[in-house]
Design a protein around this motif. Structure first.
Motif: not given
Ligand code: 3PG
Length: 306
Positions: A271-295
Motif C-alpha cells: 500500500k503506497m498511497g501514504a508512503q511519502t516522507a511528508e505524509a509520514n512526518t505529518n501523520a507521525g508527528l501528529a500522533a506523537a503530539n497527540q500522545i503527549v497531549d493525552f498523557i
C-alpha cells in the motif's frame, strides 16, 4: 516514565521516526521502535510494557491489547482505523485516535499518478489517452477525496462526487458536481476513485451490479481499502467487459486472478498511497503530539472510540 512504541510493519521514513523520537523524548517519555516485523509474536513481545503505541495499518486486536498490560492509548498515524478493534479497546479503557488529513495529499497525488499510468497503457509504448476533460467521480468527499478533486482540477478534469455523509452544497462549494447517489457517479464518470472507509456497510459494496453501470472504457481506482471491493464480482465483470480497467494500491486477495487482465489491471505490491516522507512526518508527528497531549493533559480531541 511513560513508554511509547512505534510499531510499523511498513516503516515510516527515517526523518519521521527522528521527529517522533524528539517529541516523545522531549516530553520526558521513553521511546521504542519495532519496524518490519514479520510475526505477531514480535508485536506481542514489544507491547508488553508500553503505555502508548503509534501504528499505521498494523493490526491491534484484543490479543495485542491483553499483551500490553499498561496500554492507555493507540494512535493510528493515518486516517482509517479499521485495523484496530475499537470494541476491545473501549472494553479495556484504551483510547484510540487517528490523525485525520495528515496523509491525505500523498494518497491524492498517487491517485493522479496511477491514473496517468493507466491512461498511458502502463507506459507500454502504445498511444494512450489524456485526463483533460474526462469526468472523474470521487466516492466519499473526505480529506483524500477533496485533495483528489483539487489536483484533478489542475489536470482540467470535470470532477463529480458523492458522499453519503457530506451535503451536496458542501461538495458544490468546492467546485465539484454533486450527484444524487453512488449509482449516478458510476454511470456518469469515465473514472471512479474510491475514498470510502472499510465499515460493515461498505464491505464488498463495490460489486458487480454497481460496477456494471460504468461507462465504456471506464477506470475504477481504489486507494481506500481492499475490503470495499467484491473481488469475485469485479473479476466476473472484467472477464465480461474487456473495456474496463482496475487500478489499486491495495493488492486484492485475488491478485493472481486479476493479473490475467493484462494491460487492464495494476496493483502496487505494498500500500503506497501514504508512503511519502511528508505524509509520514505529518501523520507521525501528529500522533506523537497527540500522545503527549493525552498523557500530560488528558486531551482526547481525535479519539475515535468514544
Ligand atoms: C490511511 O488510512 O491513513 C491510509 O490508508 C494509509 O495507510 P498506511 O499508513 O498503512 O500507509
Amino acid at each position: 516514565m511513560a513508554k511509547v512504541l512505534i510499531a510499523t510493519e511498513k516503516p515510516f521514513a527515517a526523518a519521521a521516526v527522528e521527529g517522533i523520537k524528539n517529541i516523545i523524548s522531549g516530553a520526558g517519555f521513553e521511546i521504542a521502535v519495532l519496524e518490519k516485523y514479520t510475526e505477531k509474536k514480535q508485536l506481542l513481545e514489544a507491547v508488553a510494557d508500553v503505555d502508548a503505541i503509534i501504528i499505521r495499518s498494523d493490526i491491534i486486536d484484543a490479543e495485542v491489547m491483553d499483551a500490553a498490560k499498561n496500554l492507555k492509548i493507540v494512535v493510528r498515524a493515518g486516517a482509517g482505523y479499521d485495523n484496530v478493534d475499537l470494541e476491545a479497546a473501549t472494553a479495556r479503557k484504551v483510547v484510540v485516535m487517528n490523525t485525520p488529513g495528515q496523509n491525505a495529499n500523498a494518497v491524492a497525488e498517487l491517485v493522479l499518478g496511477l491514473l496517468v499510468y493507466a491512461v498511458r497503457n502502463f507506459y507500454n509504448g502504445k498511444s494512450g489517452s489524456e485526463l483533460l476533460g474526462k469526468k472523474l467521480g470521487i466516492l466519499a468527499f473526505g480529506n483524500v477525496g477533496r485533495n483528489v478533486a483539487r489536483i484533478a482540477k489542475g489536470f482540467g478534469m470535470d470532477v463529480y462526487a458523492y458522499d453519503a455523509f457530506c451535503p451536496a452544497d458542501v461538495i458544490e462549494a468546492a467546485g465539484v458536481h454533486a450527484v444524487k447517489n453512488q449509482e449516478a457517479l458510476f454511470e456518469t464518470c469515465d473514472i471512479v476513485s474510491l475514498h470510502i472507509p472499510a465499515t460493515p456497510e461498505t464491505t464488498k459494496s463495490i460489486n458487480y451490479d454497481l460496477c456494471s453501470k460504468m461507462k465504456k472504457g471506464a477506470i475504477l481506482i481504489n486507494t481506500a481499502r481492499k475490503e470495499v471491493i467484491d473481488e469475485a464480482g469485479l473479476w466476473k465483470l472484467m472477464a465480461e467487459r474487456a473495456d474496463l480497467k482496475y487500478i489499486t494500491d491495495i493488492m486484492p486477495k485475488a491478485d493472481k486472478e486479476f493479473k490475467c487482465f493484462t494491460g487492464r489491471y495494476f496493483s502496487t505490491p505494498k500500500k503506497m498511497g501514504a508512503q511519502t516522507a511528508e505524509a509520514n512526518t505529518n501523520a507521525g508527528l501528529a500522533a506523537a503530539n497527540q500522545i503527549v497531549d493525552f498523557i500530560k493533559n488528558g486531551v482526547t480531541k481525535f479519539q475515535v472510540n468514544k
